[in-house]
Design an enzyme around this catalytic site. Structure first.
Site, PDB file in Angstrom:
ATOM      1  N   TRP A 105      26.227  -8.718  11.637  1.00  0.00           N
ATOM      2  CA  TRP A 105      25.946  -9.585  10.702  1.00  0.00           C
ATOM      3  C   TRP A 105      24.778 -10.429  10.746  1.00  0.00           C
ATOM      4  O   TRP A 105      24.008 -10.749  10.137  1.00  0.00           O
ATOM      5  CB  TRP A 105      27.216 -10.592  10.566  1.00  0.00           C
ATOM      6  CG  TRP A 105      28.134  -9.800   9.471  1.00  0.00           C
ATOM      7  CD1 TRP A 105      29.712  -9.494  10.019  1.00  0.00           C
ATOM      8  CD2 TRP A 105      28.256  -9.265   8.494  1.00  0.00           C
ATOM      9  NE1 TRP A 105      30.324  -8.755   9.050  1.00  0.00           N
ATOM     10  CE2 TRP A 105      29.372  -8.701   7.975  1.00  0.00           C
ATOM     11  CE3 TRP A 105      27.200  -9.357   7.324  1.00  0.00           C
ATOM     12  CZ2 TRP A 105      29.754  -8.132   6.681  1.00  0.00           C
ATOM     13  CZ3 TRP A 105      27.484  -8.789   6.153  1.00  0.00           C
ATOM     14  CH2 TRP A 105      28.672  -8.253   5.879  1.00  0.00           C
ATOM     15  N   ASP A 175      26.565 -19.389  11.721  1.00  0.00           N
ATOM     16  CA  ASP A 175      27.614 -18.970  10.737  1.00  0.00           C
ATOM     17  C   ASP A 175      28.965 -18.605  11.437  1.00  0.00           C
ATOM     18  O   ASP A 175      28.954 -17.813  12.536  1.00  0.00           O
ATOM     19  CB  ASP A 175      26.877 -17.236  10.412  1.00  0.00           C
ATOM     20  CG  ASP A 175      27.987 -16.580   9.401  1.00  0.00           C
ATOM     21  OD1 ASP A 175      29.192 -17.096   9.223  1.00  0.00           O
ATOM     22  OD2 ASP A 175      27.382 -15.527   8.975  1.00  0.00           O
ATOM     23  N   LYS A 199      37.654 -14.457   5.508  1.00  0.00           N
ATOM     24  CA  LYS A 199      38.043 -13.852   6.844  1.00  0.00           C
ATOM     25  C   LYS A 199      39.303 -14.705   7.347  1.00  0.00           C
ATOM     26  O   LYS A 199      40.361 -14.124   7.520  1.00  0.00           O
ATOM     27  CB  LYS A 199      36.991 -13.858   7.738  1.00  0.00           C
ATOM     28  CG  LYS A 199      35.684 -13.089   7.497  1.00  0.00           C
ATOM     29  CD  LYS A 199      35.710 -11.758   7.491  1.00  0.00           C
ATOM     30  CE  LYS A 199      35.030 -10.650   6.904  1.00  0.00           C
ATOM     31  NZ  LYS A 199      33.381 -11.349   7.016  1.00  0.00           N
TER      32      LYS A 199
HETATM   33  C1  PLP Z   1      32.005 -10.778   6.690  1.00  0.00           C
HETATM   34  C2  PLP Z   1      30.705 -11.622   7.169  1.00  0.00           C
HETATM   35  C3  PLP Z   1      29.739 -11.902   6.226  1.00  0.00           C
HETATM   36  C4  PLP Z   1      29.367 -11.656   5.138  1.00  0.00           C
HETATM   37  O1  PLP Z   1      29.952 -12.317   4.250  1.00  0.00           O
HETATM   38  P1  PLP Z   1      29.793 -12.180   2.460  1.00  0.00           P
HETATM   39  O2  PLP Z   1      30.760 -13.641   2.213  1.00  0.00           O
HETATM   40  O3  PLP Z   1      30.563 -11.071   2.099  1.00  0.00           O
HETATM   41  O4  PLP Z   1      28.539 -12.435   2.019  1.00  0.00           O
HETATM   42  C5  PLP Z   1      28.656 -12.709   7.075  1.00  0.00           C
HETATM   43  N1  PLP Z   1      28.793 -13.059   8.237  1.00  0.00           N
HETATM   44  C6  PLP Z   1      29.997 -13.006   9.031  1.00  0.00           C
HETATM   45  C7  PLP Z   1      29.935 -13.543  10.261  1.00  0.00           C
HETATM   46  C8  PLP Z   1      30.874 -12.328   8.515  1.00  0.00           C
HETATM   47  O5  PLP Z   1      32.003 -11.972   9.242  1.00  0.00           O
END
Ligand code: PLP
Length: 384
Positions: A105, A175, A199
């Site tokens: 990511w 993030d 998640k």
């Molecule tokens: C799943 C994930 C993403 C992607 O997220 P979207 O909402 O599909 O854009 C980005 N960063 C992390 C850490 C993730 O686990």
């Protein structure tokens, strides 16, 4: 309880607590006290304004946020934040923003940032196949960087930072999509945190952004309004039609965290026991199961591992599915097995998986002994 849901180890969208699903089910027909379906309530209603307000209050209290932070509920997922962050903080900067390339990511976030300004990749785990995270002495942070960006939990590889990175005089941007509200996170040491819901804290459609006011003062004035955090601050996350359902579910999850679980310390303790249980099965398996991540960087949310051969991986996935487990296949980028054990997944479910894994190992080892195990892996046979 729906037994399939209870054993959903999906990497995302992740499993949600049963009681949240039940309240949602009822709300689809009729939101208590409103008399309308959740799907047909105006986002301009008093009810929805109260939902946003309570959710903000809950997140503030769970994280212990000071008044100089904004809590926003945006669309576009974490991927939109890969652009919104550099649009706000990097445009026109002479100094590079500093990014860590710690897995799949963060590898997506970096090229998006480069479109907006200079980026320095402080460290990359590509050479070691993203099997570990850097130590502090591998990271030379610059005091001049407009910000440092990293991902607290690399969802695909199952790597998690168990400390806060960076320097206190440079804004930290993180993030936290796959570990937000799974444990206390020292939120006030970050200038901006973003985390989509799907998640750990709800369905897809909403992304939580926690941002310090100070950070928005220097944002360029010519951003598209929808991509300017200040638009959403002014509109109280209700600038255009927001995802009412997703926001409502995140509210239900935060109520559950506060009322049923008893806060983030307690959530962290439960999550830690779940992870410890699975890693102990891996470690006791004599390399029948092989953890992907270096021991000190193992994720509490995503337990990624392989068996000795791709054929054994496949057999494990097929048999686990038949036994009622779902979502155990690794991310399409790397394959293997990944047990995602987000907040909504119970310790009882993890105990069942641990039991299945031990049993699977016993059965495979026995059939290898009996000679009907054709993919001749030496490590298997010699550990019996
Ligand atoms: C799943 C994930 C993403 C992607 O997220 P979207 O909402 O599909 O854009 C980005 N960063 C992390 C850490 C993730 O686990």
């Amino acid at each position: 309880m729906n037994p399939r849901n209870a054993l959903n180890f999906s990497g995302g969208p992740g499993a949600l607590p049963e009681c949240v699903l039940e309240q949602l089910q009822q709300s689809i027909i009729e939101v208590p006290g409103v008399g309308l379906s959740l799907l047909g309530i105006s986002h301009r209603s008093e009810w929805f304004a109260a939902v946003v307000k309570e959710l903000e209050t809950n997140i503030r209290s769970l994280l212990g946020l000071a008044a100089d932070y904004q809590v926003l509920f945006l669309q576009g997922g974490a991927t939109q934040q890969f652009s919104m962050v550099p649009m706000t903080l990097l445009r026109g900067s002479a100094h590079p923003a500093e990014y860590l390339h710690s897995g799949y990511w963060s590898g997506k976030a970096i090229p998006d940032a480069r479109r907006e300004g200079p980026v320095r990749v402080l460290w990359s785990g590509a050479a070691n196949g993203f099997s570990r995270l850097p130590d502090d002495d591998e990271l030379g942070f610059s005091p001049q960087a407009p910000y440092i960006h990293y991902i607290s939990n690399e969802t695909v590889e199952g790597l998690q930072f168990h400390r806060v990175l960076g320097r206190d005089d440079v804004p930290r941007v993180c993030d936290m999509s796959s570990d937000f509200l799974s444990q206390p996170c020292e939120a006030e040491r970050f200038a901006l945190i973003y985390a989509h819901a799907q998640k750990n804290i709800g369905p897809a459609g909403v992304t939580v952004v926690v941002v310090r006011d100070e950070l928005l003062k220097k944002a360029p004035d010519n951003l598209p309004p929808f991509l300017d955090y200040r638009t959403h601050v002014q509109a109280h996350s209700n600038y255009n039609t927001p995802p009412v359902l997703a926001i409502y579910v995140v509210l239900l999850v935060t109520r559950w965290l506060i009322e049923e679980i008893g806060g983030l310390e307690r959530m962290a303790r439960i999550n830690r026991s779940k992870a410890d249980l699975l890693y102990s099965v891996l470690d006791a398996s004599d390399r029948f199961y092989r953890a992907r991540a270096a021991t000190q960087d193992r994720s509490v949310m995503n337990v990624a591992f392989n068996l000795a051969t791709p054929e054994l991986d496949k057999r494990f996935l097929a048999e686990s599915l038949a036994a009622g487990f779902s979502g155990l296949g690794g991310h399409r980028a790397i394959g293997g097995i990944r047990a995602s054990i987000y907040n909504g997944l119970t310790l009882a479910a993890v105990e069942q998986l641990a039991g299945f894994m031990e049993d699977f190992q016993r059965r495979q080892t026995r059939s290898a002994l009996a000679g009907d195990f054709r993919s001749a892996d030496k490590t298997l046979a010699c550990h019996i």
